[in-house]
Every structure is written in structure tokens, then in C-alpha cells.
Design a protein around this motif. Structure first.
Motif, PDB file in Angstrom:
ATOM      1  N   THR A 104      41.933  61.490  44.688  1.00  0.00           N
ATOM      2  CA  THR A 104      42.506  61.039  43.465  1.00  0.00           C
ATOM      3  C   THR A 104      42.260  62.309  41.912  1.00  0.00           C
ATOM      4  OG1 THR A 104      40.639  59.864  42.929  1.00  0.00           O
ATOM      5  CG2 THR A 104      42.438  58.750  43.854  1.00  0.00           C
ATOM      6  N   THR A 105      43.052  62.512  41.527  1.00  0.00           N
ATOM      7  CA  THR A 105      43.152  63.040  40.168  1.00  0.00           C
ATOM      8  C   THR A 105      42.746  62.433  38.972  1.00  0.00           C
ATOM      9  OG1 THR A 105      44.426  64.933  41.284  1.00  0.00           O
ATOM     10  CG2 THR A 105      44.099  65.297  39.007  1.00  0.00           C
ATOM     11  N   THR A 135      42.471  62.340  28.844  1.00  0.00           N
ATOM     12  CA  THR A 135      41.738  62.446  27.306  1.00  0.00           C
ATOM     13  C   THR A 135      41.862  61.487  26.359  1.00  0.00           C
ATOM     14  OG1 THR A 135      43.682  63.576  26.550  1.00  0.00           O
ATOM     15  CG2 THR A 135      42.518  65.164  27.466  1.00  0.00           C
ATOM     16  N   ARG A 155      45.627  60.899  24.665  1.00  0.00           N
ATOM     17  CA  ARG A 155      46.515  61.631  25.192  1.00  0.00           C
ATOM     18  C   ARG A 155      48.004  60.917  24.826  1.00  0.00           C
ATOM     19  NH1 ARG A 155      46.499  62.186  31.850  1.00  0.00           N
ATOM     20  NH2 ARG A 155      47.963  64.039  32.056  1.00  0.00           N
ATOM     21  N   ALA A 189      46.293  50.254  33.669  1.00  0.00           N
ATOM     22  CA  ALA A 189      46.307  50.405  35.199  1.00  0.00           C
ATOM     23  C   ALA A 189      45.805  51.512  35.926  1.00  0.00           C
ATOM     24  CB  ALA A 189      47.795  49.710  35.370  1.00  0.00           C
ATOM     25  N   ALA A 197      41.242  55.882  34.824  1.00  0.00           N
ATOM     26  CA  ALA A 197      40.430  56.946  35.143  1.00  0.00           C
ATOM     27  C   ALA A 197      39.106  56.841  34.539  1.00  0.00           C
ATOM     28  CB  ALA A 197      41.169  58.223  34.854  1.00  0.00           C
ATOM     29  N   GLU A 231      41.231  56.493  28.206  1.00  0.00           N
ATOM     30  CA  GLU A 231      42.522  55.618  27.751  1.00  0.00           C
ATOM     31  C   GLU A 231      42.189  54.484  27.222  1.00  0.00           C
ATOM     32  OE1 GLU A 231      45.518  54.810  30.724  1.00  0.00           O
ATOM     33  OE2 GLU A 231      47.040  55.929  29.593  1.00  0.00           O
ATOM     34  N   LEU A 281      41.685  53.216  40.632  1.00  0.00           N
ATOM     35  CA  LEU A 281      41.365  52.976  42.161  1.00  0.00           C
ATOM     36  C   LEU A 281      40.135  53.841  42.480  1.00  0.00           C
ATOM     37  CD1 LEU A 281      42.230  52.851  45.294  1.00  0.00           C
ATOM     38  CD2 LEU A 281      43.384  54.771  45.136  1.00  0.00           C
ATOM     39  N   SER A 282      39.917  54.758  41.777  1.00  0.00           N
ATOM     40  CA  SER A 282      38.505  55.652  42.177  1.00  0.00           C
ATOM     41  C   SER A 282      37.384  54.991  41.520  1.00  0.00           C
ATOM     42  CB  SER A 282      38.782  56.828  41.323  1.00  0.00           C
ATOM     43  OG  SER A 282      37.525  57.761  41.161  1.00  0.00           O
ATOM     44  N   ASN A 325      43.611  48.628  43.269  1.00  0.00           N
ATOM     45  CA  ASN A 325      44.389  49.615  43.734  1.00  0.00           C
ATOM     46  C   ASN A 325      45.848  48.957  43.704  1.00  0.00           C
ATOM     47  OD1 ASN A 325      45.989  50.860  45.669  1.00  0.00           O
ATOM     48  ND2 ASN A 325      44.659  50.872  47.394  1.00  0.00           N
ATOM     49  N   LEU A 326      46.692  49.768  42.953  1.00  0.00           N
ATOM     50  CA  LEU A 326      48.116  49.371  42.948  1.00  0.00           C
ATOM     51  C   LEU A 326      48.792  49.018  43.945  1.00  0.00           C
ATOM     52  CD1 LEU A 326      48.820  51.729  39.753  1.00  0.00           C
ATOM     53  CD2 LEU A 326      48.489  49.333  39.659  1.00  0.00           C
ATOM     54  N   MET A 327      48.469  49.637  45.000  1.00  0.00           N
ATOM     55  CA  MET A 327      49.030  49.224  46.416  1.00  0.00           C
ATOM     56  C   MET A 327      48.667  47.833  47.107  1.00  0.00           C
ATOM     57  SD  MET A 327      50.905  51.812  46.671  1.00  0.00           S
ATOM     58  CE  MET A 327      50.762  52.438  44.968  1.00  0.00           C
ATOM     59  N   TYR A 371      52.273  60.390  40.990  1.00  0.00           N
ATOM     60  CA  TYR A 371      51.693  60.622  42.446  1.00  0.00           C
ATOM     61  C   TYR A 371      52.423  59.836  43.633  1.00  0.00           C
ATOM     62  CZ  TYR A 371      48.143  62.815  39.639  1.00  0.00           C
ATOM     63  OH  TYR A 371      47.363  63.765  38.946  1.00  0.00           O
ATOM     64  N   PHE A 372      53.147  58.649  43.148  1.00  0.00           N
ATOM     65  CA  PHE A 372      53.927  58.055  44.150  1.00  0.00           C
ATOM     66  C   PHE A 372      55.204  58.290  44.411  1.00  0.00           C
ATOM     67  CE2 PHE A 372      51.040  54.619  41.842  1.00  0.00           C
ATOM     68  CZ  PHE A 372      50.042  55.090  42.432  1.00  0.00           C
TER      69      PHE A 372
HETATM   70  C1  LIG Z   1      45.783  61.625  36.097  1.00  0.00           C
HETATM   71  S1  LIG Z   1      44.935  60.060  35.949  1.00  0.00           S
HETATM   72  C2  LIG Z   1      45.685  59.445  34.550  1.00  0.00           C
HETATM   73  C3  LIG Z   1      44.774  58.713  33.715  1.00  0.00           C
HETATM   74  C4  LIG Z   1      45.319  58.157  32.530  1.00  0.00           C
HETATM   75  N1  LIG Z   1      46.334  56.998  32.708  1.00  0.00           N
HETATM   76  C5  LIG Z   1      46.043  59.055  31.514  1.00  0.00           C
HETATM   77  O1  LIG Z   1      47.169  59.057  31.517  1.00  0.00           O
HETATM   78  O2  LIG Z   1      45.400  60.048  31.063  1.00  0.00           O
HETATM   79  C6  LIG Z   1      45.607  59.160  37.267  1.00  0.00           C
HETATM   80  C7  LIG Z   1      44.646  58.069  37.873  1.00  0.00           C
HETATM   81  O3  LIG Z   1      45.328  56.947  38.781  1.00  0.00           O
HETATM   82  C8  LIG Z   1      44.527  56.762  39.638  1.00  0.00           C
HETATM   83  N2  LIG Z   1      45.046  56.262  41.018  1.00  0.00           N
HETATM   84  C9  LIG Z   1      45.663  56.662  41.660  1.00  0.00           C
HETATM   85  N3  LIG Z   1      46.169  56.250  42.858  1.00  0.00           N
HETATM   86  C10 LIG Z   1      45.894  54.842  42.440  1.00  0.00           C
HETATM   87  C11 LIG Z   1      46.225  53.718  42.928  1.00  0.00           C
HETATM   88  N4  LIG Z   1      46.844  53.510  44.059  1.00  0.00           N
HETATM   89  N5  LIG Z   1      45.789  52.562  42.362  1.00  0.00           N
HETATM   90  C12 LIG Z   1      45.152  52.561  41.034  1.00  0.00           C
HETATM   91  N6  LIG Z   1      44.826  53.837  40.592  1.00  0.00           N
HETATM   92  C13 LIG Z   1      45.360  54.915  41.040  1.00  0.00           C
HETATM   93  C14 LIG Z   1      43.580  57.943  39.807  1.00  0.00           C
HETATM   94  O4  LIG Z   1      42.140  57.587  40.502  1.00  0.00           O
HETATM   95  C15 LIG Z   1      43.243  58.699  38.401  1.00  0.00           C
HETATM   96  O5  LIG Z   1      42.309  58.097  37.803  1.00  0.00           O
END
Ligand SMILES: C[S@@+](CC[C@H](N)C(=O)[O-])C[C@H]1O[C@@H](n2cnc3c(N)ncnc32)[C@H](O)[C@@H]1O
Length: 269
Positions: A72-73, A77, A80, A104, A107, A111, A137-138, A190-192, A213-214
């Protein structure tokens, strides 16, 4: 020569697994990123190849957590897309009573803490009538979020008075004050997953910079599940690159903020 053998089929297997488990659709261009992030796990586990790592993943349920954390990324900030927080403040001020907000993809916490700060500022108190659920998720990112301790440079988007009011110095870093921390409940979601432990209705839902990412069907399914969680006059905040192509579900209000449409679709006239 690479440190670890990493074949096309290893990469395909990893893509399948992370898509199935987390909904994350890794493009072929992410191959080097995947190698770099998981190579650390192989080194730590003293494995010789990605094939060995995949075999271990199959028999060791605990490794899944590190696998997902690695892929996961978590970039984020404070404040943001700052305009969202001004919109949130106006939205909260207009409303009466206790309000629920779900963040949701929280990170490392910047946020949800920005949401909490906005709520305090909207009502000019450290105990505004809001409860915030911050999930991700992480587990690695969530642990940082829950600790709420940040390096000084992370706090740059905050004004000096926000820093003084909402943080306290802590061994060369800055810790979120307990009053702010108290407004947020952290949870791994986990959103899934088929079930989300989320109390509705929500006055606002932040799901920013994760939909990218989805794949499209996954995005659509999530939007279908988000809509009934929101109050009829609730707001959905999306990421800056995430225009929502679901005009039967949400109405755009501008600046990637959306209002849920009544169940059953937009009015016909
Ligand atoms: C790039 S960060 C975005 C953080 C914040 N929402 C922002 O806009 O600054 C994406 C986050 O989505 C989470 N993520 C990825 N897949 C996920 C999933 N299936 N369920 C919940 N969170 C998930 C990652 O762990 C990560 O912390």
C-alpha cells in the motif's frame, strides 16, 4: 544480476493476490516498485527468491499483514487539498446536533487529524459535537496514525497557531493533543470487506486518493455502498484526481465534493 529471482509469473501472482485481497490493481509498470518493496521482506525473512516468498505467503497467514503493508502507498499530508477543509467547516457549522464523519483511507493520520482540527475550528471548541472514524487497511500506517506523533516538517501545512493549539512538543517531535485525539476512533477496515463497522448516518465521508488504486467495477461497488451511509445532505469528499463517474449515485458540487442522490436515482424532471 538481481539480489532475488523475480519472474513474470511471480509478479502476476502478486498482482492477483493484492487485487483479490485489497482491490489494488497494480499496472505492469509497478513491477520495479513491487520488487523494491517486497525485497525488504525477503531480506528480513532470509529467503532466496520471490517463489519462496509466495510459498511462505500461502502457508503463513501472519505474513499477509506485512505483504499488504508493503504494497500500500500511504502518502498523505495535513490539510491535503486544503479547500476541502474549508468546505467541511462551513458544512459542519450549518448543521445541528451530533455528527459522524468517516475517513476511509486515513493512512498515517494527517487527514483525520485535519478533519478534527477543522471541526474544532468550526465550533471554536476543543470538544466539537463530532465523532470521527478513521480507518485504513495498512496496520503499519494506522499505528502511526494512532500514535499521533509527527516530525516538525510534517506540520508545515499548519499555521503557527494551529500547531500551538493542537500539538505539544514530544522528544524533538510533535504529538497531537489528547483533546484532538479523543475525537477520533481508529480501526482497521479493508474497503473490500463485505461488512464495515461504521455507524451511520454520516454527515461527511472522506475517501480520498485511494479509489485511484482500484479498477472501475470496484470503484462503482464502493460508491454504491457509500451512498446509503450518508445523510441526504451529507458530503462525499473524493481525491483531486478522482472524478466520480456515477451520476446516478452522486451529484458533483465542484472541487471533487459530491452530494448523494436520493436512493432510486435522480428526480426524473
Ligand atoms: C495514498 S493514501 C491516501 C491517504 C489520504 N486519504 C489522503 O488523501 O491523503 C491511500 C491509502 O489507502 C489505503 N488503502 C489501500 N487499499 C485499501 C483498502 N482496500 N481498504 C482500505 N484502505 C486501503 C492505503 O493503505 C493508504 O493508506
Amino acid at each position: 544480476m538481481r539480489e532475488f529471482s523475480f519472474t513474470d509469473s511471480d509478479f502476476e501472482r502478486i498482482r492477483t493476490l493484492i487485487h483479490r485481497h485489497a482491490g489494488i490493481a497494480l499496472s505492469p509498470a509497478k513491477r520495479e516498485m513491487v520488487y523494491g518493496r517486497l525485497a525488504r521482506r525477503l531480506r528480513r525473512l532470509k529467503l532466496a527468491s520471490f517463489a519462496d516468498y509466495l510459498a511462505l505467503l500461502e502457508r503463513d497467514a501472519h505474513e499477509w499483514e506485512d505483504f499488504v503493508n508493503a504494497l500500500t502507498t500511504n502518502y498523505t499530508t495535513f490539510f491535503r487539498e486544503a479547500h476541502h477543509f474549508e468546505i467541511l467547516k462551513r458544512h459542519l457549522r450549518q448543521r445541528k446536533g451530533h455528527q459522524r464523519i468517516w475517513c476511509a483511507a486515513a493512512a498515517t493520520g494527517e487527514e483525520p487529524y485535519s478533519i478534527a482540527i477543522s471541526a474544532c475550528e468550526a465550533f471554536d471548541t476543543l470538544s466539537p459535537p463530532v465523532e470521527i472514524l478513521a480507518s485504513d487497511l495498512s496496520t503499519h500506517a494506522l499505528a502511526i496514525a494512532e500514535a499521533g506523533v509527527y516530525e516538525a516538517d510534517r506540520l508545515h501545512p499548519l499555521t503557527a497557531s494551529q500547531r500551538a493549539k493542537f500539538f505539544e512538543p514530544s522528544q524533538g517531535r510533535y504529538a497531537v493533543r489528547p483533546e484532538l485525539r479523543r475525537l477520533i476512533r481508529f480501526e482497521r477496515i479493508n474497503l473490500m470487506d463485505a461488512h464495515w463497522p461504521v455507524k451511520a448516518p454520516l454527515a461527511a465521508l472522506f475517501c480520498r486518493n485511494v479509489m485511484i488504486y482500484f479498477d472501475k467495477p470496484t470503484q462503482r461497488r464502493l460508491l454504491e455502498r457509500f451512498r446509503p451511509l450518508l445523510l441526504p445532505d451529507g458530503l462525499y469528499f473524493a481525491g483531486h484526481a478522482e472524478s466520480i463517474l456515477a451520476d446516478d449515485l452522486f451529484r458533483p458540487l465542484g472541487q471533487t465534493v459530491y452530494a448523494p442522490l436520493p436512493l432510486g436515482g435522480p428526480p426524473s424532471s
